[in-house]
Design an enzyme around this catalytic site. Sequence first.
Site, PDB file in Angstrom:
ATOM      1  N   ARG A 293      -1.069  -1.777  -6.967  1.00  0.00           N
ATOM      2  CA  ARG A 293      -1.215  -2.884  -6.118  1.00  0.00           C
ATOM      3  C   ARG A 293      -2.347  -3.774  -6.723  1.00  0.00           C
ATOM      4  NH1 ARG A 293      -1.297  -4.275  -0.673  1.00  0.00           N
ATOM      5  NH2 ARG A 293      -3.276  -4.800   0.375  1.00  0.00           N
TER       6      ARG A 293
ATOM      7  N   HIS B  50      -2.700   2.893  -5.890  1.00  0.00           N
ATOM      8  CA  HIS B  50      -3.399   1.500  -5.444  1.00  0.00           C
ATOM      9  C   HIS B  50      -3.490   0.690  -6.794  1.00  0.00           C
ATOM     10  CE1 HIS B  50      -4.556   0.299  -1.720  1.00  0.00           C
ATOM     11  NE2 HIS B  50      -5.631  -0.416  -2.159  1.00  0.00           N
TER      12      HIS B  50
ATOM     13  N   LYS C  93      -1.913  -2.526   7.952  1.00  0.00           N
ATOM     14  CA  LYS C  93      -3.120  -2.230   8.835  1.00  0.00           C
ATOM     15  C   LYS C  93      -3.059  -2.918  10.223  1.00  0.00           C
ATOM     16  CE  LYS C  93      -6.277  -0.811   4.860  1.00  0.00           C
ATOM     17  NZ  LYS C  93      -7.449  -1.034   4.395  1.00  0.00           N
TER      18      LYS C  93
ATOM     19  N   HIS D 167      -3.808  -9.156   3.617  1.00  0.00           N
ATOM     20  CA  HIS D 167      -5.100  -8.842   3.741  1.00  0.00           C
ATOM     21  C   HIS D 167      -5.727  -9.968   4.773  1.00  0.00           C
ATOM     22  CE1 HIS D 167      -6.068  -8.036  -0.832  1.00  0.00           C
ATOM     23  NE2 HIS D 167      -5.975  -6.924  -0.171  1.00  0.00           N
TER      24      HIS D 167
ATOM     25  N   TYR E 263      -9.576 -10.634  -7.096  1.00  0.00           N
ATOM     26  CA  TYR E 263      -8.748 -10.450  -8.187  1.00  0.00           C
ATOM     27  C   TYR E 263      -8.918 -11.584  -8.989  1.00  0.00           C
ATOM     28  CZ  TYR E 263      -6.624  -6.441  -5.566  1.00  0.00           C
ATOM     29  OH  TYR E 263      -6.594  -5.369  -4.963  1.00  0.00           O
TER      30      TYR E 263
ATOM     31  N   ARG F  90       0.887  -1.215  -0.087  1.00  0.00           N
ATOM     32  CA  ARG F  90       0.145  -0.021  -0.071  1.00  0.00           C
ATOM     33  C   ARG F  90       0.958   1.177   0.001  1.00  0.00           C
ATOM     34  NH1 ARG F  90      -2.092  -3.301   4.060  1.00  0.00           N
ATOM     35  NH2 ARG F  90      -4.055  -4.558   3.349  1.00  0.00           N
TER      36      ARG F  90
END
Length: 297
Positions: free
Chosen positions: A242, A239, A171, A265, A274, A147
Amino acid sequence: MRRMSLEKQFLELLTHQKRYSEHTVRSYEKDLEMFNVFLSNEHLTFDTFQFQDARNFLSFLYDQGLKKSSVSRKISCLRSFYNYLIRNGHIEKNPFLNVPFPKEEQHLPDFLFENQINELLESLDKNSKMYTRNRAILELFYATGIRSEELLTLTLDRIDLKMGIIKVTGKGKKDRLVPLNEHATDAINEYVEIFKDKIIEHDALWLNHNLRPLTDRGLRYVVNDLMKKSAIQTGLHPHALRHTFATHMLNSGADIRAVQELLGHESLSTTQKYTHLSREQLRREYLNAHPSNRRDD
């Protein structure tokens, strides 16, 4: 005055303790400003606003022509803000706790095809002062799928060029190790050799044109500008690189759980979007290439 003070404290919390990106904090600040406009119009305050007022607030948001994704973010922002107020004893209930998020339209994420990635890299101006930085950023994005905020918080001590690996804080402040390919390793090494003194001085890996730390806004400008100059579809953001990483990995046969780990994730379902994109791309390739699809009836 009390409301503004609490809002500023909330934004400070997001910035310094929660480590939200500059872009996210700025968006939340605008969300709170819009909420204040609504409160003023309705002669309400943040502590007199009740759950039953939420429907009017949602109507107010849609009247502004906002997308569902923007409405969802504002609900999320205000839900977090009211949780902050509860924790600090300013109110007792969160009026946004049970406000539903609008159902968003399903869409495939933006990504670049392999030939576009090559065009993008080949279009870089080698005479530019920041050529090595620009190349290193693009190679790193494409090689790892990290990210923007993860890229911006990288420092020299989190990069092992000999082993070809970086330590990324994602995150929830969770660290993960992400491997580098040879192209990214070479590009980063060349960039660091040229700007090492300034990188060490600022304890920041990425520098802007004035050799000061690159910001989130600056990064988005750099990537968008590079895409414009390469004649690739404009409006794409970091992004998108990514998304490109994830799509190309899955198209090349990578295990979905490995891609999930590399992307950081929490949920496999987030990575699965994806695979939908990959299947759609496969369908397009089939329709374009198979002779039967070009045969007259």
